[in-house]
Design a protein around this motif. Structure first.
Motif, PDB file in Angstrom:
ATOM      1  N   TYR A  33     -10.352   0.893   6.572  1.00 26.14           N
ATOM      2  CA  TYR A  33      -9.102   0.271   7.231  1.00 26.14           C
ATOM      3  C   TYR A  33      -7.898   1.035   7.655  1.00 26.14           C
ATOM      4  N   TYR A  35      -3.677   0.978   9.204  1.00 27.22           N
ATOM      5  CA  TYR A  35      -2.976   0.246   9.141  1.00 27.22           C
ATOM      6  C   TYR A  35      -1.481   0.616   9.649  1.00 27.22           C
ATOM      7  N   LEU A  43       3.665  -1.430   5.857  1.00 28.07           N
ATOM      8  CA  LEU A  43       3.058  -0.746   6.105  1.00 28.07           C
ATOM      9  C   LEU A  43       1.898  -2.429   6.323  1.00 28.07           C
ATOM     10  N   PHE A  45      -1.621  -4.530   7.621  1.00 26.43           N
ATOM     11  CA  PHE A  45      -3.068  -4.184   8.484  1.00 26.43           C
ATOM     12  C   PHE A  45      -3.169  -4.666   9.555  1.00 26.43           C
ATOM     13  N   PHE A  91      -1.466   3.869   9.776  1.00 24.37           N
ATOM     14  CA  PHE A  91      -2.445   5.339   8.630  1.00 24.37           C
ATOM     15  C   PHE A  91      -4.239   4.720   8.893  1.00 24.37           C
ATOM     16  N   GLN A 105      -7.718   2.194  -2.447  1.00 22.91           N
ATOM     17  CA  GLN A 105      -7.806   2.300  -0.410  1.00 22.91           C
ATOM     18  C   GLN A 105      -7.099   3.619  -0.848  1.00 22.91           C
ATOM     19  N   GLY A 108      -5.213   8.447   4.643  1.00 21.95           N
ATOM     20  CA  GLY A 108      -4.710   9.558   5.370  1.00 21.95           C
ATOM     21  C   GLY A 108      -3.406   9.549   4.952  1.00 21.95           C
ATOM     22  N   PRO A 109      -3.264  11.409   5.988  1.00 26.38           N
ATOM     23  CA  PRO A 109      -1.763  11.324   6.288  1.00 26.38           C
ATOM     24  C   PRO A 109      -1.561  10.583   7.811  1.00 26.38           C
ATOM     25  N   ARG A 112       1.090  10.183  13.797  1.00 27.11           N
ATOM     26  CA  ARG A 112       2.591   9.514  14.847  1.00 27.11           C
ATOM     27  C   ARG A 112       2.524   9.280  15.991  1.00 27.11           C
TER      28      ARG A 112
ATOM     29  N   PHE B  33      -1.449  -3.517  -6.417  1.00 30.63           N
ATOM     30  CA  PHE B  33      -1.667  -2.594  -6.825  1.00 30.63           C
ATOM     31  C   PHE B  33      -0.385  -1.730  -6.117  1.00 30.63           C
ATOM     32  N   TYR B  35       1.849   1.774  -4.937  1.00 29.03           N
ATOM     33  CA  TYR B  35       1.225   2.754  -4.029  1.00 29.03           C
ATOM     34  C   TYR B  35       2.821   3.914  -4.246  1.00 29.03           C
ATOM     35  N   GLN B  37       4.922   6.308  -1.972  1.00 30.64           N
ATOM     36  CA  GLN B  37       4.758   7.447  -0.260  1.00 30.64           C
ATOM     37  C   GLN B  37       6.205   8.117  -0.442  1.00 30.64           C
ATOM     38  N   GLY B  40       7.287  10.334   5.148  1.00 38.10           N
ATOM     39  CA  GLY B  40       6.461  11.241   6.569  1.00 38.10           C
ATOM     40  C   GLY B  40       5.246  11.728   5.613  1.00 38.10           C
ATOM     41  N   GLU B  41       4.494  11.353   5.080  1.00 38.41           N
ATOM     42  CA  GLU B  41       3.549  11.093   3.871  1.00 38.41           C
ATOM     43  C   GLU B  41       2.532   9.984   3.906  1.00 38.41           C
ATOM     44  N   ALA B  42       1.642  10.240   3.323  1.00 37.10           N
ATOM     45  CA  ALA B  42       0.227   9.442   2.397  1.00 37.10           C
ATOM     46  C   ALA B  42       0.652   8.273   1.859  1.00 37.10           C
ATOM     47  N   PRO B  43       0.353   6.999   1.522  1.00 39.20           N
ATOM     48  CA  PRO B  43       0.615   6.108   0.291  1.00 39.20           C
ATOM     49  C   PRO B  43       0.166   6.823  -0.219  1.00 39.20           C
ATOM     50  N   PHE B  45      -2.289   6.100  -4.574  1.00 42.38           N
ATOM     51  CA  PHE B  45      -2.137   5.609  -5.011  1.00 42.38           C
ATOM     52  C   PHE B  45      -1.697   5.922  -6.508  1.00 42.38           C
ATOM     53  N   TYR B  48      -3.321  -0.294 -10.524  1.00 44.12           N
ATOM     54  CA  TYR B  48      -4.220  -1.778 -10.333  1.00 44.12           C
ATOM     55  C   TYR B  48      -4.693  -2.130 -11.319  1.00 44.12           C
ATOM     56  N   ARG B  91      -4.068  -7.737  -2.602  1.00 45.09           N
ATOM     57  CA  ARG B  91      -5.259  -8.063  -2.283  1.00 45.09           C
ATOM     58  C   ARG B  91      -5.177  -9.872  -2.831  1.00 45.09           C
ATOM     59  N   LEU B  97     -13.268  -6.062  -1.561  1.00 41.31           N
ATOM     60  CA  LEU B  97     -13.022  -5.494  -0.603  1.00 41.31           C
ATOM     61  C   LEU B  97     -12.114  -6.121   0.295  1.00 41.31           C
ATOM     62  N   ARG B  99      -9.078  -6.438   3.025  1.00 37.54           N
ATOM     63  CA  ARG B  99      -7.387  -5.884   3.418  1.00 37.54           C
ATOM     64  C   ARG B  99      -6.125  -6.064   2.065  1.00 37.54           C
ATOM     65  N   LEU B 100      -5.485  -4.676   1.859  1.00 39.33           N
ATOM     66  CA  LEU B 100      -3.820  -5.490   1.532  1.00 39.33           C
ATOM     67  C   LEU B 100      -3.103  -5.386   2.361  1.00 39.33           C
ATOM     68  N   PHE B 102       1.194  -5.214   1.707  1.00 37.64           N
ATOM     69  CA  PHE B 102       1.933  -4.792   1.178  1.00 37.64           C
ATOM     70  C   PHE B 102       3.452  -5.002   1.316  1.00 37.64           C
ATOM     71  N   GLY B 103       4.324  -5.510   0.589  1.00 40.45           N
ATOM     72  CA  GLY B 103       5.903  -4.799   0.412  1.00 40.45           C
ATOM     73  C   GLY B 103       6.541  -4.738   1.417  1.00 40.45           C
TER      74      GLY B 103
END
Lengths: 116, 112
Positions: A33, A35, A43, A45, A91, A105, A108-109, A112, B33, B35, B37, B40-43, B45, B48, B91, B97, B99-100, B102-103
């Motif tokens: 996926y 985003y 985020l 999609f 992402f 899901q 990844g990092p 940017r 879900f 998450y 974050q 500057g980093e990835a979300p 998990f 659920y 979801r 499976l 897309r999510l 997100f708020g």
């Protein structure tokens, strides 16, 4: 056990150039996926792919953007003729289909992208 | 359309308990879900929920009420490292499976 990998982490392009973002999913994951995250926003999609198939591209602009997930190699998000509004964090996430419903899901990092 | 609402910002002190609420309106539901974050980093998990009730995992718990379109994330014994954005995601489709949605995320600041 490597997580989701994305490269490059930072990408600078001038208006009109092309941007290619790469994503390697977690080992054993076949669902990818993409985003996009703008500052102060959630985020959003863009596209959902399985190997060699686009499953849902309803969030991806119809012009200039394309995505693929070939049989071999990483998934690629391609942005042609970039504009300043494309500047964002992109992402990639991957999941498996464990059959138990959660299929969370893993992200990844991010890449940017800055468009000058 | 799909709508996920959560507060923009919250603050709390170290050692306290904080509850982050999320309401959603989606066409279909197949899991919610949470998450975390860091800037500057990835979300990453956290939790659920697909059935009504409370799911507990260490210092974090998450609750779901499908009839009310409502969830909350409860963080206990707050630590400075819990300062982050917390993302609620739904979801919506029938598949497990896909897309999510997100708020915008709730930025939590933990003070010493």
């Amino acid at each position: 056990n490597a997580g989701v990998m994305q490269n490059p982490r930072h990408l600078v392009r001038r208006r009109g150039q092309e941007a290619r973002l790469r994503c390697s999913p977690m080992k054993g994951h076949s669902h990818v996926y993409w985003y996009r995250q703008l500052p102060e926003e959630g985020l959003k999609f863009m596209v959902y792919l399985q190997k060699e198939n686009i499953i849902d591209e309803s969030g991806m602009p119809k012009e200039r953007f394309s995505a693929e997930f070939p049989k071999e190699g990483p998934s690629i998000l391609r942005i042609q003729q970039v504009v300043r509004g494309d500047s964002a964090a992109y992402f990639c996430a991957s999941s498996d289909n464990s059959g138990q419903g959660k299929n969370e899901q893993f992200f990844g990092p991010g890449t940017r992208l800055t468009v000058l | 359309g799909q709508n996920i609402d959560q507060p923009t910002e919250m603050t709390a002190t170290e050692g306290a308990i904080v509850q982050i609420n999320c309401t959603y309106q989606t066409s279909g539901f197949n899991g919610l879900f949470w998450y975390q974050q860091h800037a500057g980093e990835a979300p990453t998990f956290l939790s659920y929920n697909v059935l009504d009730g409370l799911e507990e995992k260490g210092r974090f718990s998450s609750f779901l009420s499908r009839s009310k379109g409502y969830s909350y994330l409860l963080l206990k014994e707050l630590q400075m490292k819990d300062s982050a954005s917390y993302l609620c995601a739904v979801r919506a489709r029938g598949s497990t499976l896909g897309r999510l949605y997100f708020g915008r995320g709730t930025q939590l600041t933990v003070w010493p």
